[in-house]
Design an enzyme around this catalytic site. Structure first.
Site, PDB file in Angstrom:
ATOM      1  N   ARG A   1       5.122  -7.910   9.335  1.00 18.40           N
ATOM      2  CA  ARG A   1       6.425  -8.571   9.345  1.00 18.40           C
ATOM      3  C   ARG A   1       7.157  -8.312   8.037  1.00 18.40           C
ATOM      4  O   ARG A   1       6.591  -7.783   7.082  1.00 18.40           O
ATOM      5  CB  ARG A   1       6.265 -10.082   9.545  1.00 18.40           C
ATOM      6  CG  ARG A   1       5.416 -10.772   8.500  1.00 18.40           C
ATOM      7  CD  ARG A   1       4.993 -12.165   8.946  1.00 18.40           C
ATOM      8  NE  ARG A   1       4.071 -12.790   8.008  1.00 18.40           N
ATOM      9  CZ  ARG A   1       4.411 -13.678   7.079  1.00 18.40           C
ATOM     10  NH1 ARG A   1       5.677 -14.026   6.961  1.00 18.40           N
ATOM     11  NH2 ARG A   1       3.510 -14.199   6.274  1.00 18.40           N
TER      12      ARG A   1
ATOM     13  N   ASN B   1       1.181  -4.198  -0.122  1.00 20.29           N
ATOM     14  CA  ASN B   1       2.286  -5.113   0.160  1.00 20.29           C
ATOM     15  C   ASN B   1       1.812  -6.496   0.606  1.00 20.29           C
ATOM     16  O   ASN B   1       2.573  -7.461   0.518  1.00 20.29           O
ATOM     17  CB  ASN B   1       3.188  -4.516   1.246  1.00 20.29           C
ATOM     18  CG  ASN B   1       4.241  -5.494   1.715  1.00 20.29           C
ATOM     19  OD1 ASN B   1       5.176  -5.840   0.980  1.00 20.29           O
ATOM     20  ND2 ASN B   1       4.099  -5.984   2.945  1.00 20.29           N
TER      21      ASN B   1
ATOM     22  N   ILE C   1       0.705 -13.672   0.070  1.00 14.23           N
ATOM     23  CA  ILE C   1       1.067 -14.985   0.593  1.00 14.23           C
ATOM     24  C   ILE C   1       1.891 -15.727  -0.448  1.00 14.23           C
ATOM     25  O   ILE C   1       1.826 -15.444  -1.653  1.00 14.23           O
ATOM     26  CB  ILE C   1      -0.173 -15.815   0.974  1.00 14.23           C
ATOM     27  CG1 ILE C   1      -1.111 -15.990  -0.230  1.00 14.23           C
ATOM     28  CG2 ILE C   1      -0.893 -15.169   2.151  1.00 14.23           C
ATOM     29  CD1 ILE C   1      -2.253 -16.947   0.020  1.00 14.23           C
TER      30      ILE C   1
ATOM     31  N   TYR D   1       1.387 -18.114  -7.481  1.00 11.04           N
ATOM     32  CA  TYR D   1       2.064 -16.937  -6.932  1.00 11.04           C
ATOM     33  C   TYR D   1       2.612 -16.063  -8.059  1.00 11.04           C
ATOM     34  O   TYR D   1       2.392 -14.841  -8.085  1.00 11.04           O
ATOM     35  CB  TYR D   1       3.189 -17.372  -6.001  1.00 11.04           C
ATOM     36  CG  TYR D   1       4.005 -16.221  -5.477  1.00 11.04           C
ATOM     37  CD1 TYR D   1       3.547 -15.428  -4.430  1.00 11.04           C
ATOM     38  CD2 TYR D   1       5.251 -15.911  -6.033  1.00 11.04           C
ATOM     39  CE1 TYR D   1       4.286 -14.358  -3.944  1.00 11.04           C
ATOM     40  CE2 TYR D   1       6.000 -14.842  -5.551  1.00 11.04           C
ATOM     41  CZ  TYR D   1       5.507 -14.080  -4.520  1.00 11.04           C
ATOM     42  OH  TYR D   1       6.248 -13.006  -4.054  1.00 11.04           O
TER      43      TYR D   1
ATOM     44  N   PRO E   1      10.811  -7.230  -5.717  1.00 10.98           N
ATOM     45  CA  PRO E   1      11.920  -7.825  -4.956  1.00 10.98           C
ATOM     46  C   PRO E   1      12.210  -9.244  -5.442  1.00 10.98           C
ATOM     47  O   PRO E   1      11.334  -9.934  -5.962  1.00 10.98           O
ATOM     48  CB  PRO E   1      11.396  -7.859  -3.515  1.00 10.98           C
ATOM     49  CG  PRO E   1      10.182  -6.990  -3.493  1.00 10.98           C
ATOM     50  CD  PRO E   1       9.618  -7.057  -4.878  1.00 10.98           C
ATOM     51  N   GLY E   2      13.461  -9.650  -5.254  1.00 11.29           N
ATOM     52  CA  GLY E   2      13.793 -11.061  -5.338  1.00 11.29           C
ATOM     53  C   GLY E   2      13.725 -11.627  -3.935  1.00 11.29           C
ATOM     54  O   GLY E   2      12.914 -11.185  -3.110  1.00 11.29           O
TER      55      GLY E   2
END
Length: 232
Positions: free
Chosen positions: A10, A69, A72, A138, A168-169
């Protein structure tokens, strides 16, 4: 190119899988549960990374690029019980960092034998700017991924083993849209000078470029794709 891509079910991962295949590359994708042609591997299991690597190698015959990639983004309160706190940290670090490190180590050994290869690690702007009070773990996992990427780049460039990272943001996936809505929506978007989250295909193209086209001298580079919400 023959590519192993984790977290392909996803969001950024699914967009990257489609993007790489559309560009003519052979890609083995992974997800926790498997299905839809993806190889299953639960990264809370210390043996999962090796099993995934071996399964992908058996399917592809060779691997030229590893894209880490999978990750969580689960909250834990700073006043949670010790048991909850430690469990949240252990789970996040196992999935976001340890599994990526295990796959990088396996890739390095393989790339040495075949004369080189590329690693692309998908981190986060949180590695540099931090995250919410519920997401220390995280941010720490993604900062570790950046440090690991730079260490690989510095340590193995002479062997034509190249390492890059993407930060990424907010990206317009279902998970992020729910998170933005829960944290005030428009106020959070106002923190992005571009005025919107990144689209998954934007991140996918960045990953593709690093995996395929980035010049070797760019090894160690970390590319921000966050709409200028954090500028280093």
């Amino acid at each position: 190119m023959n590519i192993l891509l984790t977290g392909a079910s996803r969001g950024i991962g699914a967009a990257t899988l489609d993007h790489l295949r559309a560009a003519g590359h052979r890609v083995v994708g992974h997800s926790t549960a498997g299905g839809d042609g993806l190889i299953a591997a639960d990264f809370t299991d210390p043996a999962a990374a090796r099993a995934l690597w071996e399964a992908a190698l058996a399917e592809l015959g060779t691997i030229d690029v590893l894209v880490n990639n999978a990750g969580i983004f689960e909250a834990v309160a700073d006043n949670a019980s010790d048991e909850e706190w430690h469990a949240a940290w252990a789970r996040t670090l196992a999935i976001n960092l340890q599994a990526s490190a295990d796959l990088c180590r396996l890739a390095l050994a393989f790339f040495r034998d075949q004369g080189g290869g590329r690693i692309v690690n998908v981190a986060s702007r949180a590695a540099y700017r931090g995250d919410s009070p519920q997401h220390w773990h995280y941010a720490a996992s993604k900062a570790g991924m950046i440090a690991m990427t730079k260490s690989i780049a510095r340590g193995y460039a002479a062997e034509n083993i190249l390492a890059f990272a993407v930060c990424p943001g907010f990206t317009a996936t279902g998970m992020v849209k729910e998170y933005i809505a829960s944290r005030g929506g428009e106020k959070m978007l106002a923190d992005i000078p571009l005025g919107r989250p990144a689209d998954p295909p934007e991140i996918a193209e960045t990953i593709r470029w690093l995996a395929i086209d980035a010049p070797p001298s760019a090894t160690g580079a970390v590319i921000d794709v966050n709409g200028a919400s954090y500028v280093r």
